[in-house]
Motif scaffolding. Structure first.
Motif, short mmCIF file in Angstrom:
data_model
loop_
_atom_site.label_atom_id
_atom_site.label_comp_id
_atom_site.label_asym_id
_atom_site.label_seq_id
_atom_site.Cartn_x
_atom_site.Cartn_y
_atom_site.Cartn_z
N VAL A 155 1.85 -7.13 0.55
CA VAL A 155 1.87 -7.72 1.81
C VAL A 155 0.72 -6.92 2.24
O VAL A 155 0.72 -7.46 3.28
CB VAL A 155 3.40 -7.51 1.51
CG1 VAL A 155 3.46 -7.56 3.39
CG2 VAL A 155 4.92 -8.22 1.41
N ASN A 190 6.09 -13.28 -3.73
CA ASN A 190 4.70 -12.51 -2.35
C ASN A 190 3.53 -13.08 -3.26
O ASN A 190 2.35 -13.75 -2.91
CB ASN A 190 5.04 -10.98 -2.49
CG ASN A 190 5.88 -10.66 -1.19
OD1 ASN A 190 6.90 -11.67 -1.12
ND2 ASN A 190 6.14 -9.62 -1.04
N PHE A 282 4.22 -14.02 6.29
CA PHE A 282 4.91 -12.54 5.75
C PHE A 282 5.56 -12.14 7.06
O PHE A 282 6.46 -11.81 6.73
CB PHE A 282 4.00 -11.80 5.27
CG PHE A 282 3.77 -11.90 3.78
CD1 PHE A 282 4.76 -11.69 2.94
CD2 PHE A 282 2.33 -12.65 3.80
CE1 PHE A 282 4.26 -12.28 0.99
CE2 PHE A 282 1.34 -12.93 1.74
CZ PHE A 282 3.08 -12.42 1.34
#
Length: 291
Positions: A155, A190, A282
């Motif tokens: 991330v 993700n 995100f």
């Protein structure tokens, strides 16, 4: 404001536990406990921490913070007191102070996994991706990776517009978990989003499609994992410039009202620059002028 993408909510808070001490920490004085009770004055730092933990568990976070602060005033090297303060500030939504206390723990014990996760998570929520990446990489220089840590590294890399590096982190994490495991769901979602941010839309869709179930049934009987895969498939379509397809997929996961609420979000995403798109995906954050 649009409903936050599911991945932002899946950066899981892990239970924190104390570890052995490492280095000594030098911090400035903190405020003493505002109490005249003799039994409190006679407590040592360990007793103050135990009292704070009991108050925290009972939900009295203000009093718990006072006891943790007094313990740190007497001994700034009590790892458990820094952890307690980090948890309380995180619960209060003060991500900056929470990250600071987690980083204090890492000074005392550089191998403390939960502190590394907590510090990175809070820095990500503050949109300080480079700092989060530094915390994780410092930890990994001396310690073994975990799926949770590799997810946060991914991330942080995506938020830094390093999608190739992020994909590597997610794939390494996926190799460590079993299909169907909660971290498998998180990392797979993700990875798909990361691929989309790098404009590999077909690959992202192929990654998610086997896990979405029968969308013709709408939200009926949908599992939490299927909902997350559908919500992220909607984001993939939005990133590819197909907001109406995104809306239709979102309806099958969120229902009519929430999907409609997100419609402007899906429309705005393709018009953002690389950095803004990553933040939108995100963190659920759009620039003020993006609608």
């Amino acid at each position: 404001m649009p409903v936050k993408p599911i991945i932002a909510t899946l950066l899981i808070s892990l239970a924190l536990a104390g570890c052995g001490r490492g280095n000594k920490l030098n911090i400035g004085p903190v405020g003493p406990l505002d109490s005249n009770m003799d039994e409190v004055k006679e407590m040592n730092s360990g007793g103050l921490v135990r009292m704070a933990q009991s108050l925290e568990q009972s939900g009295d976070y203000g009093s718990a913070a006072q006891f943790y602060r007094d313990a740190l005033n007497r001994d700034p090297n009590i790892l458990e007191a820094h952890l307690g303060m980090a948890r309380i500030y995180q619960r209060a939504g003060d991500m900056g102070r929470a990250a600071t206390y987690y980083q204090n723990v890492l000074v005392l014990d550089p191998g403390h996994l939960q502190a590394a996760l907590g510090a990175a998570r809070n820095l990500i929520n503050q949109q300080r991706a480079l700092d989060a990446r530094a915390v994780i990489e410092d930890y990994l220089a001396e310690n073994q990776p975990t799926a949770a840590l590799l997810n946060q590294l991914g991330v942080a890399l995506d938020l830094s517009v390093n999608h190739a590096g992020a994909g590597t982190a997610y794939r390494e994490g996926l190799a460590m978990v079993a299909p169907g495991d909660n971290w498998h769901v998180i990392l797979l979602n993700n990875l798909a989003l990361s691929l989309s941010l790098g404009e590999h839309f077909s690959e992202a869709i192929l990654l998610l499609n086997p896990h979405i179930g029968d969308m013709r049934l709408g939200t009926q009987g949908i599992s939490e994992a299927q909902s997350s895969f559908r919500q992220n498939l909607a984001l993939v379509y939005a990133l590819s410039g197909k907001p109406e397809s995104a809306y239709e997929v979102a309806r099958s996961a969120l229902g009519e009202d929430l999907a409609t609420h997100n419609r402007s979000f899906y429309t705005a995403i393709p018009n953002l620059n690389d950095y803004e798109r990553a933040r939108a995906v995100f963190l659920g954050v759009l620039p003020d002028d993006a609608g």
